[in-house]
Design a protein around this motif. Structure first.
Motif: not given
Length: 507
Positions: A100-117
């Motif tokens: 989760p990407i938080t600003v002032e303890e509020k989730v403002v986005g989601i950072y996802s790292i994806a591996k092509d298995v």
């Protein structure tokens, strides 16, 4: 959005990252995608940014993905695997790590790292260059790991090896790696091992053909990493095997499906009359079959509506019903009479299919038609023939005494004239033979000759004296016509008679 406040920080981890990276807003809409991700999924930025992940996930993953996004929106980091729909329609299996990407303890986005298995291109990253790291990997992985020395002899296998290849551990230790791949792949196999790995390199996603105990062959993906000693010199190689037989089967199935689609399109263009219109009904495409039957060229038709071939045969409500159906997104089927450029008419059996854009709005209609002009003409001729036949039957019933029997002479149908002259009801006659009205006047040989004639398939003519129910006699001039089956044998007889009693009385 507030996600832009952290843009500088995430840009460092984003643009140049070899992994596929997706950034979502809390609702699951794509905010940013790095070049590696775009390369994997086949889309352009403008085709995916701002759209929900739901458009690109297979139905079976939707419920699980919704649950994961709910957890991430609440600030929880989540890891999972799911199938992403490639632009060409086939699935890409991603292993996702989400923060989760938080600003002032509020989730403002989601950072996802994806591996092509699915493509097995990052297996070597799971191997480590030290013995301790290798031991840890051996202990925790479910992949098949084989360690070979510089001569290519097997010196160690992990627990997954026996299940993967079918060999016992003690049966392969000291054996050459060639015992695990089929001979025709050995040259490229050893070139990869010696030329790359001996110099400390790594190989990811190398595909070859494995050989199980008993000789069964299967497709495998290899990831090869060098194991270095304390001085950094290569002392062994760790090879990760993964069974990609199912993936290969799916790829082959996809090739078959694409080939079938191409064949179907070719067959459709060769056999059917095809037209495409926009959502307003303006023609944007016609195939050669359309031009041939309508006698209009493509230039005559493109940009026009189907009013150009309207025959005037159908009512206004007919086309209103058609438009209401397809405008609601439903398929319409029916038969339409059209007028060609030379003024001639033709009939087509028509199926109109609505197509939707990404916003689920109808953007075009595809019409597939087949020429049924000959069938319609035949139907009209048949209708005319049936009318003529009905008229003949009516005239016959009004003027003649008619009876139908089966092959054994049992009466199956009589008309009213028969009932009137014999004074028997239809119920009294059906199921009986003509012995019921036998007057006894004719000799046995008379009827034998009649039966011999009609049983041979020939028509019999003659005068017969019958007895009515009230015991009065009447004469009928009779024609008996046999009806023959496919084998040429009679299956029923139709007797047509006329009353000649007065004539016989005069004689």
């Amino acid at each position: 959005m507030r996600l832009n406040e952290s843009e500088t920080f995430y840009q460092l981890l984003f643009e140049n990252n070899p992994d596929a990276i997706f950034i979502f807003d809390p609702n699951g809409n794509f905010h940013s995608i790095n070049p590696s991700a775009l390369s994997s999924i086949g889309y352009k930025q403008e085709e995916i940014i701002g759209k929900s992940y739901k458009r690109f996930v297979f139905k079976e993953n939707l419920e699980k993905m919704a649950e994961n996004f709910k957890r991430m929106a609440q600030g929880e980091s989540v890891s999972y695997e799911f199938s992403f729909r490639h632009k060409n329609g086939f699935p890409i299996q991603f292993n996702m790590i989400n923060f989760p990407i938080t600003v002032e303890e509020k989730v403002v986005g989601i950072y996802s790292i994806a591996k092509d298995v699915s493509s097995e291109k990052k297996t070597e990253e799971d191997l480590r260059t030290t013995k301790e790291q290798l031991e840890s990997f051996f202990k925790n992985t479910t992949d098949c790991i084989v360690v070979v020395n510089l001569e290519g002899h097997i010196i160690r296998v992990n627990d997954a090896f026996e299940k993967f290849f079918g060999w016992k551990r003690q049966e392969v230790l000291g054996e050459d790696l060639s015992s695990l791949v089929i001979p025709e792949h050995l040259v490229s196999q050893y070139q990869t091992l010696h030329q790359v790995v001996n110099f400390g390199g790594q190989v990811s996603g190398y595909e070859t053909v494995g050989k199980r105990r008993g000789g069964a062959q299967f497709d495998v993906n290899l990831s090869i990493s060098a194991i270095n000693d304390a001085n950094g010199d290569v002392m062994a190689r760790a090879i990760t095997f993964r069974d990609i037989s199912e993936r290969k089967r799916q790829e082959n199935k996809l090739k078959v499906v694409l080939k079938e689609l191409a064949d179907i399109k070719l067959a459709l263009d060769e056999s059917s009359i095809v037209a495409i219109t926009d959502y307003k009904g303006v023609i944007t495409y016609v195939n050669d079959k359309f031009c041939q039957i309508s006698k209009y060229s493509q230039e005559d038709l493109i940009g026009k509506t189907h009013r150009i071939i309207n025959s005037g045969y159908h009512s206004k409500s007919f086309f209103q019903d058609m438009w209401e159906t397809i405008s609601e997104g439903e398929v319409w089927e029916g038969e339409i009479k059209n007028k060609a450029k030379d003024g001639s008419f033709y009939w087509v059996k028509t199926t109109i299919v609505p197509f939707f854009d990404e916003e689920e709005n109808i953007h075009q209609y595809v019409s597939i038609r087949t020429d049924i002009t000959a069938r319609k003409q035949a139907e009209e001729e048949l209708t005319s023939a049936l009318k003529e036949l009905a008229d003949i039957k009516y005239a016959l019933d009004e003027s003649s005494i008619v009876a139908v029997t089966d092959a054994n002479g049992v009466i199956t149908n009589v008309n009213q004239k028969f009932c009137d002259i014999s004074q028997y009801t239809r119920e009294e006659l059906i199921g009986k033979t003509h012995k019921l009205i036998n007057s006894g006047y004719h000799a046995k040989e008379f009827f034998e000759e009649m039966w011999n004639t009609i049983q041979s398939g020939a028509i019999w003519h003659g005068d017969i004296k019958n007895r009515a129910k009230d015991q009065t006699f009447y004469w009928v001039k009779t024609t008996i016509v046999p009806f023959l089956n496919e084998e040429g044998k009679p299956y029923q007889y139709v007797a047509i008679r006329s009353d000649i009693t007065k004539y016989k009385d005069s004689e």
